[in-house]
Design an enzyme around this catalytic site. Structure first.
Site, PDB file in Angstrom:
ATOM      1  N   HIS A 160     -44.026  35.693 -30.332  1.00 51.38           N
ATOM      2  CA  HIS A 160     -44.318  34.636 -31.306  1.00 51.38           C
ATOM      3  C   HIS A 160     -45.319  33.595 -30.789  1.00 51.38           C
ATOM      4  CE1 HIS A 160     -41.037  36.544 -33.246  1.00 51.38           C
ATOM      5  NE2 HIS A 160     -40.055  35.849 -32.717  1.00 51.38           N
ATOM      6  N   ASP A 165     -44.003  41.055 -36.030  1.00 55.37           N
ATOM      7  CA  ASP A 165     -43.727  39.776 -35.392  1.00 55.37           C
ATOM      8  C   ASP A 165     -43.574  38.832 -36.569  1.00 55.37           C
ATOM      9  OD1 ASP A 165     -43.996  37.149 -34.468  1.00 55.37           O
ATOM     10  OD2 ASP A 165     -44.959  37.859 -32.645  1.00 55.37           O
ATOM     11  N   HIS A 166     -42.333  38.434 -36.887  1.00 57.27           N
ATOM     12  CA  HIS A 166     -42.149  37.760 -38.180  1.00 57.27           C
ATOM     13  C   HIS A 166     -42.865  36.415 -38.256  1.00 57.27           C
ATOM     14  CE1 HIS A 166     -38.848  35.612 -36.144  1.00 57.27           C
ATOM     15  NE2 HIS A 166     -38.890  34.751 -37.132  1.00 57.27           N
TER      16      HIS A 166
END
Ligand code: BG6
Length: 493
Positions: free
Chosen positions: A247, A184-185
């Site tokens: 996110h 999950d960047h």
């Protein structure tokens, strides 16, 4: 992590190396890690692609893209040194022989390094290929050492709880959980990581971090961009799955979790799962009370005409996909009893801005209530992007002879000054090279996050929203999103 471990020889294999993510994020991240001296001394990147190509041609293509997407300038000296680590390898995702040949290539590199190197496999491919790839990898015994071989998987991780469980089960047939790095960047962003430092590295905030002192918490991730070239993906996904399930829920976990006993990855991940479990599940009848969806119509962004979602290329003219979602969550635990957590995200909104607002309670009694000044409750704003700062708002006396108050702000903007802040992918790839799972999602986190979404997802899917489009491109979303917070006397900040 010890210096020695950072230096373990590693072969990186990128599935989907000719795709968008590889050119925009992965190669630039590896390049920047390389010039920052964070890559192992012995490493190679095997770029897998379906088409006929050769190393030189592929390297030139990467170089051109680095010039556009690298954080640091591409100098010929650095590039010369870096490029020799990239090899292009023609590979068919569904052919047994391709995996045999890949295995041979990996073994050839081991011979050069004179050791069995670590292997890092990056799956930058559409989710429907994961099953075939992991099956072939198992059969070819390509990633059979759980201590040395790691696989990184991009979102979307399933499209609902059942498919996430299915995917986890499937991966578990080939890999141990400790080999799986689900990205999950947002967790790699400097400002998101700083939430833990801010909360648990200071003694002054934590005593106030609970329902007794905090009135509400807001998390906004607003984007100016629309669906760009990703309509085919986005039509099937929508804001709830694309942004909130991952996110925004991850940010919510960081803001609300209990203090971990240590920075051990399992410890931090356990605390996050606790948050997800505590999120109140709602019944289908309550969905409209807790959640609002939207889709952008025509509008203007920064004075420029913007199309409606339904007019975007590849989008159905009667599309029911939401490009905006706002939800009110409650956490049923001791710390957060009755404190609303409002989260919202949308495409083609007024501006790109991601931030968290901690709204403290008003004073129970105000000494100044008779005075001319208006008291505002204290507020802490954590700006994630594009501004990267922390702002504490409080009241202060106006300079002058009378005792009048005015709201003021104390700003910490260290990150904004640091041109050299690494990109999220640099941080995440380095952690994966080091074998640290803290910033990646564990299987139970992903499943629990889908569980949180379940009722809203099913309810929205089951009915078409007749009111779409219901917000103008370039606005802050549909009117109902304001009503969601105003019902409790709050306001989006
Ligand atoms: C991705 C979503 O995960 O995050 C995109 O799929 C979104 O739709 C992107 O635009 C936002 O990331 P960032 O880092 O630009 O905020």
């Amino acid at each position: 992590m010890s210096e020695k471990e950072t230096l373990t020889p590693t072969t990186i294999v990128i599935f989907g190396a000719t795709g968008d993510l590889a050119k925009r994020k992965l190669f630039p991240a590896f390049y920047n890690l390389f010039i920052d001296d964070r890559m192992p001394k012995d490493f190679n990147i095997i770029a897998l692609g379906r088409a006929e190509n050769d190393d030189e041609n592929f390297r030139n293509y990467i170089k051109e893209n680095l010039e556009n997407f690298s954080r640091k300038k591409v100098t010929s000296e650095d590039w010369e040194a870096f490029q020799s680590h990239i090899v292009y390898f023609r590979h068919q995702l569904d052919e047994v022989n391709s995996y045999k040949a890949l295995n041979q290539k990996l073994e050839d590199f081991d011979k050069v390094y004179e050791t069995r190197a670590n292997r890092l496999f990056y799956l930058s491919i559409a989710p429907n290929f994961v099953s075939a790839i992991s099956g072939h990898m198992k059969n070819a015994s390509i990633a059979s050492d759980p201590k040395k071989d790691r696989i990184i998987i991009e979102k979307p991780f399933g499209h609902d709880k059942a498919s996430a469980i299915e995917l986890n089960n499937l991966l578990s047939q080939t890999f141990e959980e400790e080999q799986i790095y689900r990205i999950d960047h947002y967790l790699g962003k400097e400002t998101v990581q700083n939430i833990l430092a801010f909360r648990f590295g200071n003694s002054i905030f934590e005593p106030l971090w609970n329902h007794r002192h905090i009135e509400s918490i807001q998390i906004t991730v607003a984007e100016e961009v629309g669906v760009e070239t990703r309509a085919a993906f986005y039509e099937q996904t929508g804001a709830l799955r694309d942004m909130i399930q991952n996110h925004l829920l991850q940010i919510l976990c960081m803001v609300s979790m209990e203090a971990p006993a240590s920075l051990e990855s399992s410890e931090i991940r356990d605390k996050k799962v606790d948050v997800l479990k505590s999120i109140r599940r709602i019944t289908p009848e309550k969905v409209d009370h807790y959640a609002v969806r939207g889709q952008y119509g025509k509008g203007k962004i920064n004075g420029v005409d913007a199309k409606a979602y339904r007019e975007e290329e590849g989008v159905a003219s009667d599309s029911n996909t939401e490009t905006f979602a706002a939800i009110k969550f409650y956490l049923d635990n001791e710390r957060w009893q009755n404190t609303p957590f409002y989260v919202r995200t949308g495409k083609k909104m007024k501006e790109k801005h991601s931030y968290i607002t901690i709204q403290f309670k008003e004073l129970p009694h105000s000494t100044f209530s008779d005075g001319p000044s208006q008291l505002s409750a204290n507020r802490l704003i954590i700006n994630i992007q594009p501004s990267m700062d922390i702002r504490l708002q409080f009241m202060s006396k106006k300079p002058g002879l009378s005792l009048e108050l005015k709201p003021v702000e104390m700003v910490f903007n260290d990150f904004a000054c640091q041109e050299n802040s690494p990109e999220a992918y640099e941080t995440l790839l380095l952690e994966a090279l080091l074998g640290d799972l803290t910033l990646f999602m564990r299987s139970d986190q992903v499943e629990e996050a889908w569980d949180v979404m379940k009722t809203i997802q099913e309810t929205w899917q089951s009915r078409k929203d007749a009111s779409f489009p219901n917000y103008k491109a370039g606005s802050w979303g549909p009117e109902e999103s304001n009503a969601l917070v105003e019902r409790q006397g709050h306001k989006w900040v």
